[in-house]
Write an enzyme that holds these catalytic residues in place. Structure first.
Site: not given
Length: 288
Positions: A177, A201, A205, A235
């Site tokens: 990330d 990614d 996160d 996320k």
């Protein structure tokens, strides 16, 4: 001309008053910070020596590029009124065989105006401790997340930082990330005016993060380019959690998946003034 006894007495009193204006050792009067060091380093050995001896108020400046051959560990702590200052230069972590580039287990550090790149794992990790301030730091080309906070580290302020082109080749891009605050980090962590671009990614996160994270004025673009990466801009938690994260005045665009994804977090996630465009799935997904 001879001085009168009265004049001589006045001179003695005046001299005595002048002498007493100087603070004596052990007094409560303010004293200069004589023990504070300001050090500029150009080699790995000099850098690690300065870091291991660092104390409150010290200023450690990296000049040019230093190639690290093992993880740089920030284990000492400053104080709330006198932080340890670590600034400048480039830390090239490509000489490290395995592990993180820089690990901070201490508290009250100012880490500013530097680049941390090419680590075989995460670039910069806050593992324990807290009340650290990170400003204008770029983490790029690392083989896991650029900057990660986890494992009880708390009250870290990450401001005006960039994290880009981080890719974990060993997992096809599944884990790298831009910024991660996950896996049991502590309370009070904040990201402000940061940018995550082209990470394999997610941009941000917060998987497994049990305490609220505040994200303000941040931008996530073009994340998820790795074959196995999820590719969300932000996320915001994970399944089974109920944590009220916030994203305020953020922008999330052209990411592989969603702009903002609750990822199963049933907490009341607050998205205020945040926008985006061109995401592969949708802008807002699984937000409660």
């Amino acid at each position: 001309m001879k001085k009168s006894p009265i004049m001589m007495m006045l001179c003695i009193v005046f001299a005595s008053c002048q002498k007493n204006d100087v603070a004596s050792p052990g007094s409560d009067s303010p004293k200069p910070a004589a023990n504070v060091e300001s050090i500029t380093v150009t080699t790995e050995s000099a850098l690690k020596s300065a870091i291991s001896a660092a104390k409150a108020g010290d200023i450690i400046t990296v000049s040019g590029t230093i190639k690290l051959t093992s993880t740089l560990q920030l284990l000492n702590s400053g104080t709330s009124t006198s932080k340890i200052n670590f600034t400048g230069g480039v830390l090239d972590c490509s000489g490290i065989s395995s592990g993180w580039g820089v690990k901070c287990n201490g508290s009250y550090w100012n880490i500013t105006n530097m680049t941390i790149k090419n680590a075989p794992d995460c670039g910069l990790v806050f593992q324990y401790g807290g009340y650290n301030y990170v400003y204008n730091v770029t983490t790029s080309g690392n083989h896991d997340s650029g900057l990660q906070i986890y494992n009880q580290s708390h009250h870290n302020n990450i401001s005006y930082c960039k994290s880009n082109d981080n890719y974990d080749t060993q997992n096809g891009g599944e884990n790298a990330d831009g910024f991660a605050c996950k896996l049991s980090a502590g309370a009070g962590n904040l990201f402000d005016h940061c940018t995550a671009n082209h990470n394999s990614d997610d941009g941000w996160d917060l998987y497994g993060q049990p305490y609220t994270v505040k994200i303000t004025n941040c931008t996530a673009t073009n994340n998820g380019y790795g074959g196995s990466g999820d590719g969300n801009g932000f996320k915001l938690g994970s399944s089974g959690q109920n944590v009220p994260h916030t994203a305020t005045n953020c922008t999330s665009s052209y990411n592989l998946a969603s702009g903002y994804d609750g990822n199963g977090n049933t907490g009341h996630i607050t998205i205020t003034g945040s926008t985006g465009t061109g995401n592969g799935k949708t802008l807002f997904y699984r937000l409660y």
